[in-house]
Scaffold this motif. Structure first.
Motif, PDB file in Angstrom:
ATOM      1  N   PHE A   1      40.042  40.050  31.344  1.00  0.00           N
ATOM      2  CA  PHE A   1      41.162  40.694  32.285  1.00  0.00           C
ATOM      3  C   PHE A   1      41.385  41.541  31.283  1.00  0.00           C
ATOM      4  O   PHE A   1      40.706  41.874  30.187  1.00  0.00           O
TER       5      PHE A   1
ATOM      6  N   VAL B   1      46.975  31.841  33.662  1.00  0.00           N
ATOM      7  CA  VAL B   1      45.733  32.330  33.971  1.00  0.00           C
ATOM      8  C   VAL B   1      45.073  32.041  34.769  1.00  0.00           C
ATOM      9  O   VAL B   1      44.311  32.379  35.950  1.00  0.00           O
TER      10      VAL B   1
ATOM     11  N   GLU C   1      39.023  36.025  29.489  1.00  0.00           N
ATOM     12  CA  GLU C   1      39.114  35.519  30.689  1.00  0.00           C
ATOM     13  C   GLU C   1      38.265  36.804  31.358  1.00  0.00           C
ATOM     14  O   GLU C   1      37.686  36.622  32.370  1.00  0.00           O
TER      15      GLU C   1
ATOM     16  N   ARG D   1      42.137  35.807  44.024  1.00  0.00           N
ATOM     17  CA  ARG D   1      40.679  35.260  44.226  1.00  0.00           C
ATOM     18  C   ARG D   1      42.020  35.503  45.992  1.00  0.00           C
ATOM     19  O   ARG D   1      40.679  36.161  46.331  1.00  0.00           O
TER      20      ARG D   1
ATOM     21  N   ARG E   1      39.464  43.399  36.556  1.00  0.00           N
ATOM     22  CA  ARG E   1      40.326  43.335  36.921  1.00  0.00           C
ATOM     23  C   ARG E   1      41.602  43.361  35.670  1.00  0.00           C
ATOM     24  O   ARG E   1      41.601  43.211  34.808  1.00  0.00           O
TER      25      ARG E   1
ATOM     26  N   GLN F   1      44.435  34.064  37.980  1.00  0.00           N
ATOM     27  CA  GLN F   1      43.090  33.911  39.004  1.00  0.00           C
ATOM     28  C   GLN F   1      42.879  32.863  40.399  1.00  0.00           C
ATOM     29  O   GLN F   1      42.806  33.728  41.314  1.00  0.00           O
TER      30      GLN F   1
END
Length: 240
Positions: free
Chosen positions: A27, A110, A25, A118, A3, A114
């Protein structure tokens, strides 16, 4: 699937810090240091989520969010040093999905990113895996029609565009006119997240207020979305 996050802040140390943690993470990160640069990037890049500061030169965060919301439903999290409730309310009213106060813990940012991605991703899967005729169905209550294809309310032949969260809230209320939905039920279904209270209550109130501004003749005396004191909200069918 990676993403892409757009970080918009005029403080390079902030964008560098957030970029560092988010890249760990997985991204993809794009940075902008004022609202004008951000708006130009949005026109060229596919952005999955935005982290936006409020106090920036040229175009501030509020103006940027307002311009973005004219055409896009990309998830937006405000990260700001502003501390007043009114600042949070204004940001949410303009279409932001979350508000994080500076100074912040980058790990919390973060986690919020997320969670919001989601929720947004799950929502898009929901709406694209329905039966073939689903998108053509409509909910009709009184003189209001909820168009499930265009994320809009039709009132007296006038199309009223809704944000994703506004759409989900009114969809919940219109599915059973007259039924009272608690704030917990609304939050957990619309945001697909756990309800704690306090901040979540304030967020719901802001979105209900924005919905009333859009569909009620007199938002201070609503005839569609009724407050049931101490319980929650309901969509009133009688007298419509």
């Amino acid at each position: 699937m990676s993403r892409t996050i757009l970080i918009v802040d005029d403080q390079p140390e902030i964008t560098e810090l957030l970029s560092l943690y988010l890249k760990k993470e997985g991204f993809q990160i794009i940075e902008a240091h004022d609202g004008m640069d951000a708006f130009q990037l949005i026109a060229k890049e596919k952005i999955d989520l935005m982290l936006v500061d409020i106090m920036m030169p040229i175009i501030d965060g509020y103006q940027l969010i307002k311009k973005v919301r004219e055409t896009l439903r990309v998830p937006i999290i405000i990260i700001s040093a502003k501390q007043e409730d009114q600042d949070k309310i204004e940001g949410l009213s303009l279409g932001a999905d979350d508000f994080i106060q500076k100074p912040f813990n980058p790990l919390e940012v973060v986690a919020r990113v997320q969670a919001l991605l989601r929720r947004s991703y799950n929502y898009s899967i929901e709406t694209t895996t329905q039966p073939e005729d689903y998108k053509y169905r409509k909910k009709i209550v009184g003189d209001l029609t909820l168009d499930e294809d265009s994320f809009a309310i039709i009132k007296q032949e006038k199309i009223i565009q809704l944000t994703k969260i506004e759409y989900k809230i009114i969809e919940i209320l219109m599915e059973t006119p007259g039924r009272v939905f608690t704030k917990q039920q609304i939050f957990e279904r619309a945001w697909n997240d756990y309800y704690i209270g306090g901040e979540e209550d304030n967020t719901i109130n802001v979105h209900i207020s924005k919905l009333r501004d859009k569909i009620e003749e007199n938002p201070k005396k609503p005839i569609y979305i009724k407050t049931v004191r101490g319980l929650g909200y309901k969509f009133e069918k009688k007298n419509i």
